[in-house]
Enzyme design. Structure first.
Site, PDB file in Angstrom:
ATOM      1  N   ARG A  50       0.868  -1.178   0.000  1.00 37.03           N
ATOM      2  CA  ARG A  50       0.000   0.000   0.000  1.00 37.03           C
ATOM      3  C   ARG A  50       0.909   1.234   0.000  1.00 37.03           C
ATOM      4  O   ARG A  50       2.131   1.112   0.108  1.00 37.03           O
ATOM      5  CB  ARG A  50      -1.007   0.003   1.162  1.00 37.03           C
ATOM      6  N   GLN A 178      -1.919   2.497   9.978  1.00 33.12           N
ATOM      7  CA  GLN A 178      -0.622   2.583   9.284  1.00 33.12           C
ATOM      8  C   GLN A 178       0.394   3.412  10.081  1.00 33.12           C
ATOM      9  O   GLN A 178       1.592   3.166  10.018  1.00 33.12           O
ATOM     10  CB  GLN A 178      -0.791   3.219   7.891  1.00 33.12           C
ATOM     11  N   ASP A 219      -2.061  10.930  -2.221  1.00 29.23           N
ATOM     12  CA  ASP A 219      -2.446   9.856  -3.145  1.00 29.23           C
ATOM     13  C   ASP A 219      -2.872  10.383  -4.499  1.00 29.23           C
ATOM     14  O   ASP A 219      -2.830   9.668  -5.499  1.00 29.23           O
ATOM     15  CB  ASP A 219      -3.566   9.010  -2.534  1.00 29.23           C
ATOM     16  N   ASN A 229      -5.345  12.546   0.586  1.00 30.73           N
ATOM     17  CA  ASN A 229      -4.453  11.685   1.381  1.00 30.73           C
ATOM     18  C   ASN A 229      -5.324  10.935   2.394  1.00 30.73           C
ATOM     19  O   ASN A 229      -6.544  11.118   2.439  1.00 30.73           O
ATOM     20  CB  ASN A 229      -3.368  12.526   2.064  1.00 30.73           C
ATOM     21  N   LYS A 230      -4.699  10.107   3.188  1.00 36.08           N
ATOM     22  CA  LYS A 230      -5.415   9.247   4.141  1.00 36.08           C
ATOM     23  C   LYS A 230      -6.452  10.029   4.939  1.00 36.08           C
ATOM     24  O   LYS A 230      -6.205  11.147   5.387  1.00 36.08           O
ATOM     25  CB  LYS A 230      -4.369   8.612   5.077  1.00 36.08           C
TER      26      LYS A 230
HETATM   27  O1  MRU Z   1      -4.410   3.335   2.304  1.00 34.80           O
HETATM   28  P1  MRU Z   1      -2.936   3.511   2.197  1.00 34.80           P
HETATM   29  O2  MRU Z   1      -2.170   2.935   3.330  1.00 34.80           O
HETATM   30  O3  MRU Z   1      -2.409   3.055   0.855  1.00 34.80           O
HETATM   31  O4  MRU Z   1      -2.760   5.079   2.248  1.00 34.80           O
HETATM   32  C1  MRU Z   1      -1.474   5.629   2.135  1.00 34.80           C
HETATM   33  C2  MRU Z   1      -1.459   7.085   2.303  1.00 34.80           C
HETATM   34  O5  MRU Z   1      -2.464   7.737   2.483  1.00 34.80           O
HETATM   35  C3  MRU Z   1      -0.144   7.742   2.142  1.00 34.80           C
HETATM   36  O6  MRU Z   1      -0.064   8.896   2.916  1.00 34.80           O
HETATM   37  C4  MRU Z   1       0.019   8.132   0.669  1.00 34.80           C
HETATM   38  O7  MRU Z   1      -0.151   7.008  -0.147  1.00 34.80           O
HETATM   39  C5  MRU Z   1       1.295   8.742   0.398  1.00 34.80           C
HETATM   40  S1  MRU Z   1       2.576   7.526   0.415  1.00 34.80           S
HETATM   41  C6  MRU Z   1       3.995   8.239   0.095  1.00 34.80           C
END
Ligand code: MRU
Length: 327
Positions: A50, A178, A219, A229-230
């Site tokens: 991920r 995460q 993202d 982003n998350k």
């Molecule tokens: O759902 P995930 O764990 O893939 O989400 C990841 C994030 O939101 C990160 O902050 C994003 O991908 C940037 S990674 C450099």
């Protein structure tokens, strides 16, 4: 380039994509061997791998495995996670390979992987200049080596500035944790002082402790600078603005979606409500309770102090400033 002490999230060997199963970190290091594009798409969807840049590279290798049915493989991989645009970017790059031989496809995926590592290193270098002596910084989710297959975006900046950082506040990042599981693990191995906070604590910590900057990854970034982003990043940006704390996004060009005019053009991934309702296989709410689970939110450009990219720092992101960097 900086030596990364944490294990690689992915590698390709003997015709197989080998993924570190990030769902098991930090308890154990196990690897899953992927032999088809469908298996790669499943692993991306289930979050074995991920983080936007890392899933982009995993998808590139997925295209090597699915080279005999390129369009079908591309569709499956792109649909695995709809918000992170790096996935589409990497698949589109792979589709440009005219000769669909194993050798040419593998060489292209390797090129994308090498380029991605270089982009992360440049982001780290540019971003580190923004961090002052004795800083306390806050981050969310995981934007380190596990998420990028490089030194990281947000965590790359933190790594490059580590001698000037007194403390990193890590938001735990419900529902998949995460921050608690992955970011804390990476910072520990880098010996960077860090402390875990629950997602609801960010504003309180900003008010009662010293927080000099917030740095997160992205993202998908629209052409006006709005950044997905998350889930929980938007709250963090609002809290940072209220407390006059600079809020930085760190991301490579492969995260910028120039076809998206603004946040309205960014699709938000909705994940299974079970991720909210169960922790470690145990129900945490009353039977029959429903839960929402959008995996990302969008921070409007107006709340972002700067976007740190491989080309430098885009201050006050807007359509105009973004275009100046990427024309
Ligand atoms: O759902 P995930 O764990 O893939 O989400 C990841 C994030 O939101 C990160 O902050 C994003 O991908 C940037 S990674 C450099």
């Amino acid at each position: 380039m900086t030596k990364i002490v944490t294990p690689d999230p992915l590698r390709f060997a003997k015709g197989e994509l080998i993924l570190l199963d990030q769902r098991k970190i930090p308890e154990k290091k196990t690897y899953i061997r992927i032999k088809s594009a469908a298996a790669a798409a499943k692993a991306i969807k289930e979050m074995v791998v991920r983080g936007a840049p890392a899933i982009g590279i995993a998808a590139a290798y997925g295209m090597v495995l699915g080279r005999k049915n390129p369009l079908q493989s591309a569709k499956m991989l792109i649909e695995a996670r709809p918000t992170a645009v790096n996935l589409k970017w990497a698949v589109d790059e792979m589709l440009k390979v005219k000769d669909r031989s194993f050798k040419s496809m593998l060489a292209k995926a390797g090129e994308l992987e090498d380029e991605n590592k270089k982009l992360c290193a440049l982001i780290a270098e540019h971003g580190a200049k923004l961090i002052k002596k004795s800083s306390c910084v806050m981050t969310h989710c995981n934007a380190g080596p596990l998420a990028t297959d490089g030194i990281g975006t947000a965590l790359g900046v933190i790594f490059a500035a580590r001698k000037r950082i007194d403390r990193v506040y890590i938001k735990e990042t419900r529902p998949r944790l995460q921050g608690a599981r992955l970011t804390a693990w990476e910072l520990k191995q880098w010996k960077i002082p860090c402390v875990l906070i629950s997602d609801g604590m960010a504003a309180h910590i900003m008010k009662t402790s010293k927080v000099d900057a917030v740095i997160v990854g992205a993202d998908r970034i629209a052409s006006n600078g709005d950044s997905a982003n998350k889930i929980g990043t938007y709250d963090l940006a609002i809290s940072a603005k209220y407390h006059n704390i600079p809020f930085y996004i760190a991301a490579p060009y492969s995260t910028i979606d120039f076809s998206a005019r603004n946040e309205k053009d960014i699709k938000i991934e909705e994940r299974d409500e079970k991720e909210m309702l169960f922790v470690g296989g145990k129900a945490i709410s009353a039977p029959g309770v429903k839960a929402l689970n959008p995996s990302f939110d969008v921070t409007p450009a107006a709340l972002i102090t700067a976007i740190i990219t491989e080309r430098g720092v885009i201050k006050k992101p807007s359509r105009k400033t973004m275009r100046r960097f990427y024309s």
